[in-house]
Structures are given as structure tokens and as C-alpha cells.
Write an enzyme that holds these catalytic residues in place. Structure first.
Site, PDB file in Angstrom:
ATOM      1  N   THR A   1       0.812  -1.208   0.000  1.00 52.71           N
ATOM      2  CA  THR A   1       0.000   0.000   0.000  1.00 52.71           C
ATOM      3  C   THR A   1       0.851   1.267   0.000  1.00 52.71           C
ATOM      4  OG1 THR A   1      -0.239  -0.419   2.346  1.00 52.71           O
ATOM      5  CG2 THR A   1      -2.141  -0.870   0.988  1.00 52.71           C
TER       6      THR A   1
ATOM      7  N   ARG B   1       7.099  -3.906   2.429  1.00 51.79           N
ATOM      8  CA  ARG B   1       7.091  -4.442   3.789  1.00 51.79           C
ATOM      9  C   ARG B   1       7.306  -5.944   3.717  1.00 51.79           C
ATOM     10  NH1 ARG B   1       2.111  -2.874   7.600  1.00 51.79           N
ATOM     11  NH2 ARG B   1       2.649  -0.823   6.798  1.00 51.79           N
TER      12      ARG B   1
ATOM     13  N   SER C   1       5.378  -0.326  10.315  1.00 52.05           N
ATOM     14  CA  SER C   1       4.220   0.174  11.057  1.00 52.05           C
ATOM     15  C   SER C   1       3.916  -0.643  12.311  1.00 52.05           C
ATOM     16  CB  SER C   1       3.028   0.240  10.114  1.00 52.05           C
ATOM     17  OG  SER C   1       1.941   0.846  10.752  1.00 52.05           O
ATOM     18  N   HIS C   2       2.766  -1.291  12.316  1.00 51.85           N
ATOM     19  CA  HIS C   2       2.302  -2.002  13.515  1.00 51.85           C
ATOM     20  C   HIS C   2       2.727  -3.469  13.507  1.00 51.85           C
ATOM     21  CE1 HIS C   2      -0.440  -1.988  10.154  1.00 51.85           C
ATOM     22  NE2 HIS C   2      -0.778  -3.202  10.507  1.00 51.85           N
TER      23      HIS C   2
ATOM     24  N   LYS D   1       9.091   2.870   3.434  1.00 52.35           N
ATOM     25  CA  LYS D   1       7.907   3.579   2.974  1.00 52.35           C
ATOM     26  C   LYS D   1       8.384   4.847   2.259  1.00 52.35           C
ATOM     27  CE  LYS D   1       4.311   5.366   5.728  1.00 52.35           C
ATOM     28  NZ  LYS D   1       3.310   6.038   4.968  1.00 52.35           N
TER      29      LYS D   1
ATOM     30  N   ASP E   1       1.051   2.967  17.661  1.00 52.11           N
ATOM     31  CA  ASP E   1       1.697   1.790  17.059  1.00 52.11           C
ATOM     32  C   ASP E   1       3.187   2.035  16.830  1.00 52.11           C
ATOM     33  OD1 ASP E   1       1.543   3.542  14.891  1.00 52.11           O
ATOM     34  OD2 ASP E   1       1.300   1.917  13.444  1.00 52.11           O
TER      35      ASP E   1
ATOM     36  N   ASP F   1       5.196   2.973  14.411  1.00 50.14           N
ATOM     37  CA  ASP F   1       5.710   4.208  13.799  1.00 50.14           C
ATOM     38  C   ASP F   1       4.906   5.443  14.177  1.00 50.14           C
ATOM     39  OD1 ASP F   1       3.534   3.274  12.330  1.00 50.14           O
ATOM     40  OD2 ASP F   1       4.203   4.254  10.498  1.00 50.14           O
TER      41      ASP F   1
ATOM     42  N   ASP G   1       1.658   6.343  13.907  1.00 53.22           N
ATOM     43  CA  ASP G   1       0.530   6.948  13.188  1.00 53.22           C
ATOM     44  C   ASP G   1      -0.832   6.431  13.647  1.00 53.22           C
ATOM     45  OD1 ASP G   1       0.898   4.502  12.002  1.00 53.22           O
ATOM     46  OD2 ASP G   1       0.987   5.245   9.936  1.00 53.22           O
ATOM     47  N   ARG G   2      -0.856   5.286  14.341  1.00 52.72           N
ATOM     48  CA  ARG G   2      -2.149   4.779  14.820  1.00 52.72           C
ATOM     49  C   ARG G   2      -2.383   5.161  16.275  1.00 52.72           C
ATOM     50  NH1 ARG G   2      -3.339  -1.271  12.523  1.00 52.72           N
ATOM     51  NH2 ARG G   2      -3.126  -0.709  10.332  1.00 52.72           N
TER      52      ARG G   2
ATOM     53  N   THR H   1      -9.633   2.120   1.304  1.00 50.57           N
ATOM     54  CA  THR H   1      -8.726   1.938   2.442  1.00 50.57           C
ATOM     55  C   THR H   1      -7.320   2.423   2.098  1.00 50.57           C
ATOM     56  OG1 THR H   1      -9.988   0.061   3.253  1.00 50.57           O
ATOM     57  CG2 THR H   1      -7.673   0.136   3.873  1.00 50.57           C
TER      58      THR H   1
ATOM     59  N   GLU I   1      -9.716   6.413   9.567  1.00 50.83           N
ATOM     60  CA  GLU I   1     -10.020   5.043   9.185  1.00 50.83           C
ATOM     61  C   GLU I   1     -10.390   4.244  10.421  1.00 50.83           C
ATOM     62  OE1 GLU I   1      -7.808   3.268   5.742  1.00 50.83           O
ATOM     63  OE2 GLU I   1      -6.152   4.222   6.803  1.00 50.83           O
ATOM     64  N   GLU I   2     -11.138   3.167  10.201  1.00 50.12           N
ATOM     65  CA  GLU I   2     -11.535   2.307  11.317  1.00 50.12           C
ATOM     66  C   GLU I   2     -10.341   1.620  11.961  1.00 50.12           C
ATOM     67  OE1 GLU I   2     -10.871  -1.064  10.719  1.00 50.12           O
ATOM     68  OE2 GLU I   2     -10.221  -0.431   8.722  1.00 50.12           O
TER      69      GLU I   2
ATOM     70  N   LYS J   1      -1.671   9.793   8.974  1.00 46.38           N
ATOM     71  CA  LYS J   1      -2.440   9.738  10.200  1.00 46.38           C
ATOM     72  C   LYS J   1      -1.481   9.981  11.359  1.00 46.38           C
ATOM     73  CE  LYS J   1      -2.429   4.693   9.875  1.00 46.38           C
ATOM     74  NZ  LYS J   1      -2.691   4.088   8.575  1.00 46.38           N
TER      75      LYS J   1
HETATM   76  C1  G1P Z   1      -4.409  -1.739   7.114  1.00 46.96           C
HETATM   77  C2  G1P Z   1      -5.659  -0.979   7.495  1.00 46.96           C
HETATM   78  C3  G1P Z   1      -5.758   0.281   6.675  1.00 46.96           C
HETATM   79  C4  G1P Z   1      -4.504   1.114   6.861  1.00 46.96           C
HETATM   80  C5  G1P Z   1      -3.267   0.282   6.553  1.00 46.96           C
HETATM   81  C6  G1P Z   1      -1.989   1.027   6.879  1.00 46.96           C
HETATM   82  O1  G1P Z   1      -4.444  -2.096   5.758  1.00 46.96           O
HETATM   83  O2  G1P Z   1      -6.801  -1.782   7.329  1.00 46.96           O
HETATM   84  O3  G1P Z   1      -6.900   0.988   7.066  1.00 46.96           O
HETATM   85  O4  G1P Z   1      -4.530   2.227   6.029  1.00 46.96           O
HETATM   86  O5  G1P Z   1      -3.290  -0.911   7.334  1.00 46.96           O
HETATM   87  O6  G1P Z   1      -1.924   1.366   8.245  1.00 46.96           O
HETATM   88  P1  G1P Z   1      -4.909  -3.539   5.256  1.00 46.96           P
HETATM   89  O7  G1P Z   1      -4.019  -4.547   5.931  1.00 46.96           O
HETATM   90  O8  G1P Z   1      -6.321  -3.717   5.707  1.00 46.96           O
HETATM   91  O9  G1P Z   1      -4.766  -3.492   3.770  1.00 46.96           O
HETATM   92 ZN    ZN Z   2       1.663   2.702  11.586  1.00 45.89          ZN
END
Ligand code: G1P
Ligand code: ZN
Length: 553
Positions: free
Chosen positions: A28, A32, A123-124, A136, A287, A289, A291-292, A354, A373-374, A386
């Protein structure tokens, strides 16, 4: 201490890739993979070469570089510095020990007029030698690289034959200072300072300080990841919360074994302090990095979709947003709670696929001020990522101005707008073929669903979500399967784009109860029929071999 150091000789080295080179499909927002993969010979270098050949403005440009401190962070920084010098960058701004949160990186890119940034993080995802690593790429607006750029990087990796770097010793990034690698300046700055200044511009720190002082104990879990130094500074120094307010506050290479994803499963120790022991009035976590965010009150978990709605509804109380907000956006699987607030405020509300990158154009065009985002992501036009600590401060500011508890804020919100009961069920680590088969079969079934009964209502829309960017008119198709019902319930099914082991199926469930209804129920019970019906329609249990999700949010 500032010092200036010249490194020489500046011999440039071209390294031919001899191994059969696996091309690097960016996810995305970059690449990673497992840390082990990144440690393979020439792997990281190859991806960086593709970035330097593709990112506009490299020659003579300034780049921001840092990461979340996970295993591999410093090694990657040294490699990127030497490669950057060989590719003609004018300057790389990096940070002491390479510590830089994703939102702080976004801020630096913008404030330093950089051509973009490279953020080293998965990230997480867990870190360490057996965890994950990531690279990234962010563009000049400070946001995640658009798909057009990541696709170009990917295309470049396929024709990659060699990479080049300056053949010089590592430089020290343990302290602030300026160094030169050939013509390129490496400026090592403190990765925390600029971000803190930005927060001070947006929030009224005095009022939060007063709240915390007035017997409103707060606790923050940095999960041994990047937000530790930022949170120590913000909460314990500026807001004068007691020492110890920040848990797990030193970034560790393996996050101390913690899975740095702030949700009820992975931040369960924090959740216990708030939800069971009820020791604090406010709790939050970020998280890997930064951002969450997860927001908790005493005996109260704030669903991220609700958090976005509450933030929007209360934005006028925050100095940085007191002049009003232009609009809001949420990702498609995020609940419609914010839509109702936007309607009441008479502002625009956008539904995007997303991924944070889809908010970039709307933010740049000032169509929206706040978005979320959720998946525990909330942010605004102050940066193009974020921002976990921003959300924490936003909530503390709401609480300091309203002087209500978190659960009172939530109850009041639902009494005004109704409640969007919401949950996400994740099925992680499914064998990829089984997951793809399930998804494709469900997609085929959708065509016959419209107009049919489902979960006690009638299907009004059943499709694979397609998005046309309102600004550049680009089309993103197949962004998730949607089943929308007449009673405003929604079920979304999509495959994760960020998992690194097998496939992850995400099922998002939403049911609206108006303000006159029962607003104090267990979401899993309210959503039971939706859960049962999607499970049987998609044959989730039979096809995944799992009789329950691995994570329920
Ligand atoms: C997930 C989250 C999405 C977020 C992304 C990066 O992606 O669902 O909202 O933007 O991590 O933090 P997904 O694994 O669902 O593609
Ligand atoms: Zn993150």
C-alpha cells in the site's frame, strides 16, 4: 553538540546484481517484508536504487530519512545516506539515532520543502530479527507515495541491473550535527522538536495541563516503539503528567517482543488498566511508527470510527480548528458515524478506499480538514499522514474543554446522533489460495444479492467498491466487497494489503441504532445476525478452517 566532519575519499561504487533478483512489489505504501528478507544481500539496496531512479527531484533535492527504531533501522539509514550521495541529492535530513515517527516525518518533509521522504518502518507489525521491516516512500506533500509512483518503482525493480553508492565509512548519527558525504550534506536533527512545535500550535496545552492536574489520571503506552520520546516530552514534560505516565517509553529494536499494534488484543495490558482495574480516567496507545492510536476511558473503549465522529463534532473546541473545518473523509469500511456529524455540520463528507494515500488529494485541495479510518487511524490537514499523538492530544483537549468523562462524551454523542454499532473481524494467516477462492466466490455471489433479504433487512447495494478521485479523476477499482442493507447496516469484506504471512481476510460489520433506541448494548450481540449471515454466505469457517476470527475489534 554541533560538529562538522568531512569524510573522504569519495569513491563511488557500482555494484552489479548477480543473484537472480526477485522484483519488489510495493504494498500500500512501500515495501514491507520480513527482516530476514531485508537482510539478504543487495535486497534493501535494490529497492532504494529503484526509489532513487524514480522519485522526482533527486538531483539537487532534499530528502527526509528516519524510522521507528526497529531492528535494521540504523543499518538502512547508513546505506541510504551513501546511496543518496551517489545519486546527487543535495541534502538528507535525518534524526538522532534515526528515530522519527511517521507523522513527524510528514511534517518535516513539508516544512523543509523536501522532495519526499523515506520512512523505515513496518508500522504495527512486530520488529526484531524475526519480525518485519519496511521502507515507505513519501512524496513532496508529505503523504504516502501515490500508486502511480509505487507502480513506477516496481517497474524499475524489474529492469534493475546494478545500484550505486558512495564507498565511505558510516557516519555517526548519535548526536545532532552536519556532515558531508561528497557534495551531499547530511543534517542530523532531533526528530522530536519540530513535531512538538506543531502540536503546540494546534492545541491549548494549558487547559490540558489543568485537566490532568485536577485529578484526571492519564496513561499512555508507547509499546516500546517510536512514540516514547515524543510522549515523554508532550505528556510528562509539557503537560506535567507524573513520571511513569508513559509506559514502554524507550524505542527498542524488537519492541520488547510486543506486537506494536494499539488494539484491545495487542495492547491488552493497557486495556486492563482502564477497562478492568479502572485506574485511569484516560488511556491511549500508539503503534510502531506512531501513526495509529487507540483511545480508552475509564471502563470505556472508543471505537476508532466513533473517535473520528467525536473529533469532528468537537473540532470547534480546539484552537487549531476553531475557524471551522471544510469537510471530512473516511475510508469505505469505516463506519458512517462521521457522515451523520458532517450532515449536521453541513460540511462535505467523502468515502475513499482503504489507505491514507487516498486522503492526500482531498487534503491538498482543502476539500477536507479531518479524516480517518476504522483501523485506529485519525488525522487532519496538519500533516499528510495519520497521527497517533495528535489524536491523543485532540481527545485530551476535548476532555479538558468539556470536563466530562470519556464514556459521558460517548453517551452524549450517541444520544445526539444515534449509534453505529461496529466491529471488524480479522482472519489472519489464511492459506492464500483458500482466501482468494473465498473472496472470488463471494464477489461472484454479489450479483444475485440485490433486492434479496439479508440479516433481517433487504440488500440495496452489493458490489466491489470503485472510487473516482474527485480531484485527479483517477479510478481505483476492486477496493472491497460491499453489502449495504435497507436498514443502513453494512457488511464489507476485503483482503488485507499489509499482512506479511499468508492472507488476512477482514470482515467489517455495522448496524445503526437511532438515538431513541438502546444505545448501551454489546456490539457483538447487536451485530450477531450480520456476523452469522456473512459467515454462512461466504463459508468463512469451512474455507478458512477457523471457527472464530483471530482479532476482533
Ligand atoms: C491496514 C488498514 C488500513 C490502513 C493500513 C496502513 O491495511 O486496514 O486501514 O490504512 O493498514 O496502516 P490492510 O491490511 O487492511 O490493507
Ligand atoms: Zn503505523
Amino acid at each position: 553538540m554541533k560538529h562538522q566532519e568531512k569524510v573522504s575519499p569519495f569513491s563511488e561504487k557500482k555494484i552489479r546484481l548477480t543473484n537472480s533478483f526477485e522484483d519488489q512489489k510495493p504494498g500500500t505504501s512501500g515495501l514491507r517484508k520480513s527482516t530476514k528478507k531485508f537482510c539478504e544481500k543487495d535486497y534493501l539496496e535494490s529497492f532504494i536504487e529503484a526509489i532513487f531512479q524514480t522519485l522526482p527531484g533527486i538531483k539537487g533535492g532534499t530528502l527526509v530519512l528516519g524510522g521507528d527504531g526497529r531492528y535494521g533501522n540504523e543499518r538502512a539509514i547508513q546505506i541510504i545516506l551513501k546511496m543518496g550521495a551517489a545519486h546527487g541529492l543535495k541534502k538528507i535530513i535525518t534524526t538522532t539515532k534515526g528515530i522519527l515517527s511517521t507523522p513527524a516525518a510528514s511534517n518535516l518533509i513539508r516544512s523543509q520543502n523536501a522532495i519526499g521522504g523515506i520512512i523505515l518502518s513496518a508500522s504495527h507489525n512486530p520488529g526484531g530479527a524475526n519480525g518485519d521491516f519496511g521502507v515507505k516512500v513519501n512524496g513532496a506533500n508529505g503523504g504516502p507515495a501515490p500508486e502511480s509512483l509505487t507502480n513506477e518503482i516496481y517497474r524499475y525493480t524489474k529492469k534493475l541491473k546494478e545500484y550505486k553508492l558512495l564507498d565511505v565509512p558510516d557516519i555517526s548519527i548519535t548526536a545532532k550535527g552536519k556532515h558531508f558525504l561528497s557534495q551531499m550534506c547530511v543534517e542530523v536533527i532531533d526528530g522530536v522538536d519540530d513535531y512538538i512545535h506543531l502540536m503546540q500550535k494546534l492545541f491549548d496545552f494549558e487547559s490540558i495541563k489543568q485537566l490532568i492536574n485536577d485529578d484526571f489520571p492519564v496513561i499512555f503506552d508507547a509499546m516500546n516503539a517510536v512514540t516514547g520520546p515524543y510522549a515523554h516530552y508532550l505528556l510528562e514534560k509539557l503537560l506535567e503528567a507524573p513520571t511513569g505516565t508513559v509506559l514502554n517509553g524507550s524505542p527498542l529494536e524488537d519492541f520488547g517482543g510486543i506486537h506494536p499494534d494499539p488494539n484491545l488484543t495487542y495492547a491488552s495490558d493497557l486495556a486492563e488498566l482502564l477497562l478492568e482495574k479502572k485506574q485511569y480516567s484516560f488511556g491511549a496507545a500508539c503503534d510502531g511508527d506512531g501513526d495509529r492510536n487507540m483511545i480508552l476511558g475509564k471502563d470505556c473503549f472508543v471505537n476508532p470510527s466513533d473517535s473520528l465522529a467525536v473529533i469532528t463534532a468537537n473540532a470547534h473546541l480546539i484552537p487549531g480548528y476553531s475557524e471551522g473545518i471544510t469537510g471530512v473523509a473516511r475510508s469505505m469500511p469505516t463506519s458512517s458515524a462521521v457522515d451523520v456529524v458532517a450532515k449536521e455540520l453541513n460540511i462535505k463528507c467523502f468515502e475513499t478506499p482503504t489507505g491514507w494515500k487516498f486522503f492526500g488529494n482531498l487534503l491538498d485541495a482543502n476539500e477536507i480538514t479531518i479524516c480517518g479510518e476504522e483501523s485506529f487511524g485519525t488525522g487532519s490537514n496538519h500533516v499528510r499522514e495519520k497521527d497517533g499523538l495528535w489524536a491523543v492530544l485532540f481527545w485530551l483537549q476535548i476532555l479538558s474543554k468539556r470536563r466530562l468523562s470519556v464514556s459521558e462524551i460517548m453517551k452524549e454523542h450517541w444520544l445526539k446522533y444515534g449509534r453505529h454499532y461496529y466491529s471488524r473481524h480479522d482472519y489472519e494467516g489464511i492459506e492464500s489460495k483458500a482466501a482468494n477462492d473465498l473472496y472470488n466466490r463471494l464477489e461472484n455471489l454479489l450479483t444475485s444479492l440485490t433486492g434479496k433479504p439479508f440479516a433481517g433487512s433487504i440488500v440495496t447495494v452489493a458490489d466491489n467498491f470503485e472510487y473516482t478521485d474527485p480531484i485527479d479523476k483517477s479510478i481505483s477499482s476492486r477496493q472491497g466487497l460491499r453489502i449495504l442493507l435497507e436498514d443502513k447496516s453494512r457488511i464489507i469484506v476485503r483482503m488485507s494489503g499489509t499482512g506479511t504471512k499468508g492472507s488476512t481476510l477482514r470482515v467489517y460489520l455495522e448496524r445503526f441504532v437511532p438515538k431513541t433506541g438502546d444505545l448501551d448494548q454489546d456490539p457483538q450481540l447487536v451485530l450477531k445476525q450480520l456476523i452469522d449471515d456473512i459467515n454462512s454466505l461466504a463459508e468463512i469457517e469451512r474455507r478458512t478452517g477457523m471457527n472464530k476470527p483471530t482479532v476482533i475489534t
